[in-house]
Design an enzyme around this catalytic site. Structure first.
Site, short mmCIF file in Angstrom:
data_model
loop_
_atom_site.label_atom_id
_atom_site.label_comp_id
_atom_site.label_asym_id
_atom_site.label_seq_id
_atom_site.Cartn_x
_atom_site.Cartn_y
_atom_site.Cartn_z
N ARG A 122 33.26 35.76 -21.88
CA ARG A 122 33.73 37.57 -22.55
C ARG A 122 31.99 38.65 -22.55
O ARG A 122 32.89 39.53 -21.67
CB ARG A 122 34.80 38.06 -23.73
CG ARG A 122 34.97 39.17 -23.55
CD ARG A 122 35.66 39.97 -24.91
NE ARG A 122 36.61 40.94 -25.16
CZ ARG A 122 37.43 41.55 -24.82
NH1 ARG A 122 38.09 40.68 -24.25
NH2 ARG A 122 37.78 42.87 -24.28
N TYR A 123 31.67 37.73 -22.72
CA TYR A 123 30.01 38.86 -23.02
C TYR A 123 29.09 37.24 -22.17
O TYR A 123 27.94 38.23 -22.91
CB TYR A 123 30.06 38.75 -24.68
CG TYR A 123 30.40 39.52 -25.71
CD1 TYR A 123 31.33 40.77 -25.42
CD2 TYR A 123 31.70 38.27 -25.85
CE1 TYR A 123 32.43 41.10 -25.55
CE2 TYR A 123 32.29 39.65 -27.14
CZ TYR A 123 32.63 40.25 -26.41
OH TYR A 123 34.24 41.47 -27.84
N SER A 137 12.69 11.48 -24.20
CA SER A 137 13.34 11.97 -24.30
C SER A 137 13.44 13.74 -23.98
O SER A 137 13.65 13.94 -23.35
CB SER A 137 15.13 11.92 -24.98
OG SER A 137 15.64 10.65 -25.02
N SER A 189 47.38 51.47 -29.04
CA SER A 189 48.21 51.49 -28.62
C SER A 189 49.66 51.91 -29.19
O SER A 189 50.89 51.77 -28.80
CB SER A 189 49.45 50.15 -28.75
OG SER A 189 48.72 49.69 -30.16
N LYS A 215 44.24 59.28 -27.43
CA LYS A 215 43.34 58.84 -28.76
C LYS A 215 42.27 57.94 -27.10
O LYS A 215 42.31 57.58 -26.39
CB LYS A 215 42.69 57.12 -28.86
CG LYS A 215 44.37 57.39 -30.82
CD LYS A 215 43.10 58.92 -31.30
CE LYS A 215 41.80 57.95 -31.56
NZ LYS A 215 42.00 56.64 -33.01
N ARG A 216 40.59 58.43 -27.30
CA ARG A 216 39.67 57.57 -26.42
C ARG A 216 38.29 58.18 -26.73
O ARG A 216 37.51 58.39 -28.39
CB ARG A 216 39.01 60.08 -25.46
CG ARG A 216 40.27 60.12 -25.13
CD ARG A 216 39.95 61.37 -24.04
NE ARG A 216 38.78 61.46 -23.06
CZ ARG A 216 38.59 60.73 -21.73
NH1 ARG A 216 40.31 60.05 -21.54
NH2 ARG A 216 38.32 61.00 -21.23
N ASN A 217 38.42 56.98 -27.31
CA ASN A 217 37.58 55.51 -28.71
C ASN A 217 36.15 55.42 -28.16
O ASN A 217 36.68 54.91 -27.05
CB ASN A 217 38.56 54.87 -28.85
CG ASN A 217 39.78 55.07 -30.39
OD1 ASN A 217 39.62 56.29 -30.82
ND2 ASN A 217 40.82 54.13 -29.56
N VAL A 242 21.62 23.82 -33.43
CA VAL A 242 21.19 25.43 -33.54
C VAL A 242 20.92 25.98 -32.34
O VAL A 242 21.36 26.87 -31.69
CB VAL A 242 20.46 25.50 -34.43
CG1 VAL A 242 19.79 27.30 -34.26
CG2 VAL A 242 20.60 25.18 -35.68
N GLU A 243 19.73 25.30 -31.20
CA GLU A 243 19.67 25.20 -29.63
C GLU A 243 20.62 25.56 -28.75
O GLU A 243 20.53 26.75 -28.77
CB GLU A 243 18.43 24.76 -29.30
CG GLU A 243 16.84 24.71 -30.48
CD GLU A 243 16.10 24.17 -30.36
OE1 GLU A 243 14.80 23.59 -30.91
OE2 GLU A 243 16.24 22.94 -29.14
#
Length: 434
Positions: free
Chosen positions: A4-5, A95, A264, A269-271, A309-310
């Site tokens: 999504r991002y 490696s 909904s 509403k205009r958020n 983590v990486e």
């Protein structure tokens, strides 16, 4: 990475398949150098060059057997190479010669994409700042009306903040754009340093000066901190847009499609959902800073605690930041600005926002500062309590009718006399090419 991002151009650079493309390139470049040094037969190099980039799914199959991604990659890469040539692949390397050198190139390339997006945001902010340089609005401190400014001035401040973010990213890019092909524990025991020089030069990378088998993780920490700081600057922009969209303020509105639906349950509403999303993404970026800093201290020459983590933090930070910065540019480019509402907000306090100019004028006329301050403050209190305008309250104050009421103190232009100084700086920013 959450799809999504992630924008497509960043998703490709941060994918497993692209990582294997880069690993393949590192192996081929290393073999080239080994041939030049006379350590690998030229015929083997031709077979290695012809080998395709392994498919990520095939690497995953081998990893199920080996529980080691690099060995799995090498097995998949060598699969189509004749055995007499395949035995020279990865010769003298360990490696993380492969992993960190490819990672340096990937991080530098992905940071370039983020830098392009940040420069566009900077340009959009600067252009719209010039467009609204004379759009007068109220400045607020502590959320309370303070003094007049302009909407262009607000945007200029954001443009310069993003510009500082661009500079931080540029410095961080230089720090991560390094590689190392130095063998186990970084001593070059089984590999000539010329291999490292050849590979890193071909990839546009510097060389880790004193490798410990891996590149120093402080480099990655610097990049993530720079990204998180840029994200916080975008959050500042988005937060201002959110606050100015509140119903009782209504000074701006973010762009929306004709099909927009805000709730909904409540059709009216205009958020401010776009700007709210940008603020939330900044929190994700900040969240990765601590974990990446934890990666800096590894056991002895290296351990593997940094790897999970990486694998999460680095692609997430780059993808989310690129999405956030790109979305911020779209938000500002399409932002609707209501100048009339901004002007009416200045007038809403019936002149109170001019109190500092009145105070300054009284002092210039010789009124002692404490008397002037207390008199103006008392007039302001009466304006709030009785609903009369500030000018009338001043006339009946201790300092009387001369309290700045008729000499130009009570107009926005009084506060913008040196505004063009900032505009000149902004124009210089717009002309910058970097």
């Amino acid at each position: 990475m959450i799809p999504r991002y992630v924008r497509p151009e960043m998703a490709r650079l941060l994918s497993d398949q692209y990582r294997y493309e880069m690993w393949t390139r590192v192996e081929v470049l290393a073999s080239e150098a080994q041939v030049r040094l006379g350590h690998v037969p030229a015929g083997a190099l031709e077979d290695i060059r012809r080998a395709p980039v392994p498919d990520a799914a095939r690497v995953a199959e081998f990893e199920e057997e080996r529980e080691h991604e690099i060995l799995a990659f090498l097995a998949a890469f060598c699969e189509p190479i004749p055995p007499e040539s395949a035995r020279w692949v990865h010769w003298g390397m360990t490696s993380y010669d492969l992993v960190d050198t490819a990672l340096g190139h990937i991080l530098a390339t992905a940071t370039d994409v983020l830098l392009d997006a940040a420069r566009r945001l900077r340009r959009v902010l600067a252009d719209r700042a010039v467009e609204h340089w004379h759009t007068v609005c109220i400045g607020r401190t502590h959320g309370v009306h303070a003094e007049p400014t302009t909407f262009g001035h607000k945007l200029a401040g954001f443009a310069f903040a993003v510009d500082r973010g661009v500079e931080r990213l540029r410095r961080a890019r230089a720090e991560v754009a390094v590689g190392t092909i130095s063998g186990s524990v970084g001593t070059y025991a089984l590999i000539d340093p010329l291999v490292e020089e050849h590979v890193c030069a071909a990839l546009g990378l510097g060389v880790e000066q004193a490798p410990s088998q891996v590149v120093g993780r402080d480099r990655h920490a610097t990049l993530v901190q720079s990204i998180a700081t840029l994200g916080a600057c975008v959050e500042q922009i988005a937060l201002e847009v959110r606050l100015l969209q509140r119903t009782e303020v209504g000074e701006v509105e973010e762009p929306r499609s004709a099909a927009y639906q805000g709730s909904s349950a409540m059709p009216h509403k205009r958020n401010p959902t776009r700007s709210e999303r940008l603020c939330g993404l900044a929190r994700l970026l900040r969240g990765h800073v601590v974990s990446v800093l934890e990666d800096v201290a590894l056991w002895h020459e290296r351990d593997l605690s940094h790897s999970p983590v990486e694998r999460t933090a680095l692609p997430d930070c780059l993808a989310v930041a690129h999405y956030q910065v790109t979305a911020a540019a779209e938000l500002i480019a399409g932002l609707e600005v209501f100048g009339d509402r901004m002007r009416s907000a200045i007038d809403a306090t019936r002149g109170l926002v001019y109190s500092s100019a009145v105070l300054a004028d009284l002092q210039e006329r010789g009124v002692e500062r404490e008397l002037a301050y207390r008199s103006v403050q008392a007039a302001a209190d009466r304006t709030r309590a009785d609903g009369i305008d500030f000018r009338s309250a001043l006339v009946s104050s201790r300092v009387g009718a001369g309290a700045g009421a008729g000499n130009g103190a009570m107009r926005p232009e009084r506060f913008l006399v040196h505004h063009d100084v900032i505009l000149e700086r902004l124009e210089s920013l717009r002309e910058r090419e970097d």
